[in-house]
Design a protein around this motif. Structure first.
Motif, PDB file in Angstrom:
ATOM      1  N   THR A  17       0.826  -1.211   0.000  1.00 30.79           N
ATOM      2  CA  THR A  17       0.000   0.000   0.000  1.00 30.79           C
ATOM      3  C   THR A  17       0.857   1.257   0.000  1.00 30.79           C
ATOM      4  OG1 THR A  17      -0.158  -0.130   2.382  1.00 30.79           O
ATOM      5  CG2 THR A  17      -1.961  -1.075   1.131  1.00 30.79           C
ATOM      6  N   SER A  18       1.845   1.328   0.902  1.00 32.47           N
ATOM      7  CA  SER A  18       2.622   2.570   0.940  1.00 32.47           C
ATOM      8  C   SER A  18       3.512   2.660  -0.291  1.00 32.47           C
ATOM      9  CB  SER A  18       3.445   2.666   2.225  1.00 32.47           C
ATOM     10  OG  SER A  18       4.190   1.502   2.414  1.00 32.47           O
ATOM     11  N   SER A  62       2.728   1.658  -3.352  1.00 33.38           N
ATOM     12  CA  SER A  62       1.982   2.159  -4.505  1.00 33.38           C
ATOM     13  C   SER A  62       1.605   3.622  -4.302  1.00 33.38           C
ATOM     14  CB  SER A  62       0.742   1.301  -4.774  1.00 33.38           C
ATOM     15  OG  SER A  62      -0.096   1.307  -3.651  1.00 33.38           O
ATOM     16  N   ALA A  63       1.410   4.040  -3.026  1.00 33.70           N
ATOM     17  CA  ALA A  63       1.124   5.457  -2.774  1.00 33.70           C
ATOM     18  C   ALA A  63       2.322   6.318  -3.169  1.00 33.70           C
ATOM     19  CB  ALA A  63       0.768   5.676  -1.305  1.00 33.70           C
ATOM     20  N   SER A  72       2.787   6.478  -6.956  1.00 32.52           N
ATOM     21  CA  SER A  72       1.877   7.360  -7.682  1.00 32.52           C
ATOM     22  C   SER A  72       2.336   8.812  -7.611  1.00 32.52           C
ATOM     23  CB  SER A  72       0.462   7.224  -7.123  1.00 32.52           C
ATOM     24  OG  SER A  72       0.404   7.788  -5.826  1.00 32.52           O
ATOM     25  N   SER A 123      -4.666   6.354  -3.293  1.00 37.06           N
ATOM     26  CA  SER A 123      -3.940   5.101  -3.136  1.00 37.06           C
ATOM     27  C   SER A 123      -3.511   4.853  -1.687  1.00 37.06           C
ATOM     28  CB  SER A 123      -2.722   5.084  -4.077  1.00 37.06           C
ATOM     29  OG  SER A 123      -1.922   6.210  -3.837  1.00 37.06           O
ATOM     30  N   TRP A 124      -3.910   5.717  -0.754  1.00 37.68           N
ATOM     31  CA  TRP A 124      -3.546   5.532   0.649  1.00 37.68           C
ATOM     32  C   TRP A 124      -4.768   4.990   1.383  1.00 37.68           C
ATOM     33  CZ3 TRP A 124       0.930   5.392   3.014  1.00 37.68           C
ATOM     34  CH2 TRP A 124       0.996   5.559   4.398  1.00 37.68           C
ATOM     35  N   PRO A 125      -4.817   3.679   1.632  1.00 36.81           N
ATOM     36  CA  PRO A 125      -6.060   3.080   2.119  1.00 36.81           C
ATOM     37  C   PRO A 125      -6.372   3.377   3.581  1.00 36.81           C
ATOM     38  CG  PRO A 125      -4.374   1.415   1.904  1.00 36.81           C
ATOM     39  CD  PRO A 125      -3.755   2.696   1.435  1.00 36.81           C
ATOM     40  N   TYR A 151      -3.875  11.751  -6.125  1.00 37.56           N
ATOM     41  CA  TYR A 151      -3.524  10.341  -6.313  1.00 37.56           C
ATOM     42  C   TYR A 151      -3.052   9.710  -5.019  1.00 37.56           C
ATOM     43  CZ  TYR A 151      -4.235  10.499 -11.302  1.00 37.56           C
ATOM     44  OH  TYR A 151      -4.810  10.598 -12.525  1.00 37.56           O
ATOM     45  N   PHE A 152      -2.367  10.515  -4.206  1.00 42.73           N
ATOM     46  CA  PHE A 152      -1.933   9.985  -2.916  1.00 42.73           C
ATOM     47  C   PHE A 152      -3.147   9.607  -2.072  1.00 42.73           C
ATOM     48  CE2 PHE A 152      -0.643  10.356   1.510  1.00 42.73           C
ATOM     49  CZ  PHE A 152       0.449   9.504   1.510  1.00 42.73           C
TER      50      PHE A 152
END
Lengths: 303, 329
Positions: free
Chosen positions: A273-274, A276-277, A280, B145-147, B141-142
């Motif tokens: 998760t981090s 891919s963050a 991006s 994509s930051w769940p 975008y952050f």
């Protein structure tokens, strides 16, 4: 092997961005106009391709239609609206072209509805090919790379070797002077705008063929094209090509590599998760780095 | 009293009158619409400081609007589940108090604006527009994509945060909070733009070379204006989050940046109450045209186009022109 595939993906992505950025940077270089509606022309190309391909059953006719429709829409918009914006400041240009996005997006939604359309590739372009080294890679993505390279070459020839190119370069340097020398500036501007629009339409049709065709597809690409131009330098086609390839590679490789890299020092799910963050954000970090070193962009003449 | 001041007072009084009238008539929904207009107007007032007075065409103010919203959402959700937000370098607990959340929202936006502004102000003109847009998109975008805080789905919290002495769930009381902050922000803008700093800022907009020649360094002045502007917009974002009790990445989207800019232009660039008038008209249009056609945004686009091409002063500019004409004609 996997890395080679990602490099090709990055190259394909970069070429697609180049098609968008080339038109934007050309229009800015010659007319000094910032055009937010460039993404709408991309969308128009994609919808024209999908519609004509569905009517006639021919992808090739669809592709031709995407070029024609985007160029026609570009020329029309230039003559009706954009022309009045050249003497205005950038704020007016931003707002007017933002208004155009609203009109184009809602108009397209009105005609085609909210559901995405899908394009079917002709057999000659679908399937995978085996590259030297045994890598299987989709043929169509290779075609996109080739089209991008051909457009880059074609633009270079157009600008350095033809009469139109001389006029474009002269228009960048001194628009009053070439007007005084008898060049019809209004027509030159319409042609340049339509040319940029056609490239955006082509990009839309090509990308629409591997993803889907829907309203709003143009704006994320538009913003990436802005990043490309900021990195490459406004008004420079060479800058647009280098910037597009840099952005395409950074984004694709970042998304492929970073989560794995993070997994070496944190738990797998966290790393995913981090990672891919962070991936991006990578291209924007690249842009920030370029701004720190060369605010006018890699190939930009002036800030 | 001069004419600009009268126009400003009339716009603000109209907004309050609509809310009060709707409250007396028992139309809670209209009060909420007026609240929305006040909040979005506040976001525009923030942008106007940078754009209207400083000439800094930021196409990325959604970043600050969203940061304000997310700070509110994060504090509220942590207050609900009792987990600390941070344990290192210090322990930070969630909170339900608006008075505690607002400074945090503004602080977070100020830090982001300091970073984004310092980078973006290395450029100018069309580069500045594109760079601010790109940085806002980065945060968008952050957020997607930051769940941790909902990712693409956004983050909802079930209880509106509280304000001492008021019931924030009552529409008219929440309107009072928002309108009060809007009035404060307008007052702040009026004072700041008349101060030494504000005059220097407007000088750098009108002629950078001349202002440099009289000893004003443009970049620090502009950066200060950019940060102040971001803080006001973040406050609006915090109020907007509480209005909906929900935040989502769409608060960060380029479309939001465009809308905030539209409020400013629709009303009139560099006019104190321009963004308020712009936001109110925008919401009125959305409310009136929305039920008529799903495609009301196309009409909005055409109207916006007409204003840019034929009435560069915005609605307030048009009104003032009409007033002058009746006086002389």
């Amino acid at each position: 092997m996997l890395l080679a595939e990602q490099v090709l993906n990055g190259l394909q992505y970069g070429m697609m961005l180049f098609l968008m950025a080339a038109g934007l940077t050309l229009v800015f270089g010659v007319m000094g106009l910032i055009n937010l509606a460039h993404g709408s022309l991309y969308m128009i190309g994609a919808f024209a391709c999908a519609t004509v391909a569905a009517w006639t059953g021919s992808f090739w006719l669809g592709l031709a239609a995407s070029l024609a429709a985007a160029a026609a829409a570009g020329a029309l918009v230039e003559m009706a609206v954009i022309r009045r914006l050249y003497p205005r400041d950038h704020l007016d240009q931003v707002l007017a072209t933002f208004a155009l996005i609203l009109v184009f997006s809602e108009g397209t939604r009105w005609i085609f509805g909210d559901f995405p359309l899908y394009l079917k590739l002709p057999p000659a372009l679908s399937g995978a090919v085996t590259l030297p080294g045994g890598l299987q890679y989709p043929l169509f993505r290779l075609v996109i790379i080739a089209v991008g390279a051909a457009v880059a070459l074609g633009l270079w020839l157009l600008i350095t070797r033809t009469r139109l190119g001389i006029r474009i370069r002269a228009g960048e340097a001194d628009r009053e002077m070439i007007g005084a020398l008898g060049v019809d500036i209004a027509r030159l501007y319409t042609i340049v705008f339509a040319l940029g629009a056609a490239l955006a339409g082509l990009a839309g049709a090509l990308v629409g063929s591997i993803q889907s065709v829907q309203v709003g597809m143009g704006e994320p690409v538009l913003i990436l094209a802005f990043v490309v131009i900021v990195i490459g330098g406004i008004g420079s086609i060479k800058g647009a090509l280098v910037g597009a390839l840099l952005v395409g590679m950074t984004d694709t490789l970042g998304k492929a590599v970073i989560p794995g890299l993070f997994a070496r020092f944190m738990e797998a799910s966290d790393a995913n998760t981090s990672g891919s963050a962070v991936a991006s954000m990578l291209i924007y970090i690249l842009m920030a780095a370029v701004l720190l070193v060369r605010p006018q962009g890699l190939f930009g003449a002036r800030a | 009293m001069n004419r600009d001041l009268i126009v400003n007072l009339v716009i603000f009084a109209l907004l309050v009158a609509v809310a009060l009238g709707a409250h007396v008539a028992g139309q809670g929904f209209t009060v909420t619409l007026a609240t929305k207009a006040a909040i979005l107007g506040l976001a525009g007032v923030g942008l106007n400081l940078a754009l209207g007075y400083g000439g800094l065409v930021s196409f990325g103010h959604a970043a600050f609007f969203g940061i304000g919203g997310y700070v509110t959402g994060i504090f509220a959700s942590h207050a609900a589940n009792g987990d600390p937000i941070l344990t290192l370098p210090f322990t930070l607990m969630g909170s339900n108090e608006m008075l505690g959340i607002w400074p945090m929202a503004m602080l977070a936006a100020a830090l982001a604006a300091l970073l984004i502004g310092a980078l973006s102000l290395r450029t100018s003109g069309v580069y500045f527009i594109m760079v601010t847009l790109a940085f806002a998109q980065m945060i968008y975008y952050f957020a997607i994509s930051w769940p941790r805080y909902g990712g693409e789905d956004g983050l909802s919290f079930y209880v509106r945060n509280s304000f001492p002495g008021l019931n924030t769930f009552d529409p008219i009381q929440y309107f009072a909070i928002c309108a009060g902050l809007l009035a404060l922000a307008l007052l702040f803008t009026a004072v700041v733009t008349q101060s030494r700093f504000g005059l220097a800022l407007q000088a750098t907009r009108q002629n950078e070379q001349r202002s440099t020649a009289v000893g004003i360094r443009a970049t620090p002045v502009r950066l200060t204006a950019f940060v102040l502007s971001a803080m006001i917009t973040a406050l609006a974002g915090a109020l907007y989050a509480d209005l909906n009790r929900f935040v989502s990445p769409s608060m960060f989207s380029w479309h939001m940046s465009g809308e905030i800019m539209v409020f400013v232009i629709l009303g009139g660039v560099g006019r104190l109450c321009g963004p308020v008038a712009g936001a109110a008209v925008f919401i009125l249009l959305e409310h009136l045209l929305g039920p008529v056609s799903d495609h009301w945004q196309a009409l909005l686009g055409l109207m916006l186009l007409a204003i840019v091409l034929f009435a560069p002063g915005g609605l307030i500019g048009l009104t003032l022109k009409a007033l002058r004409r009746t006086e002389h004609g």
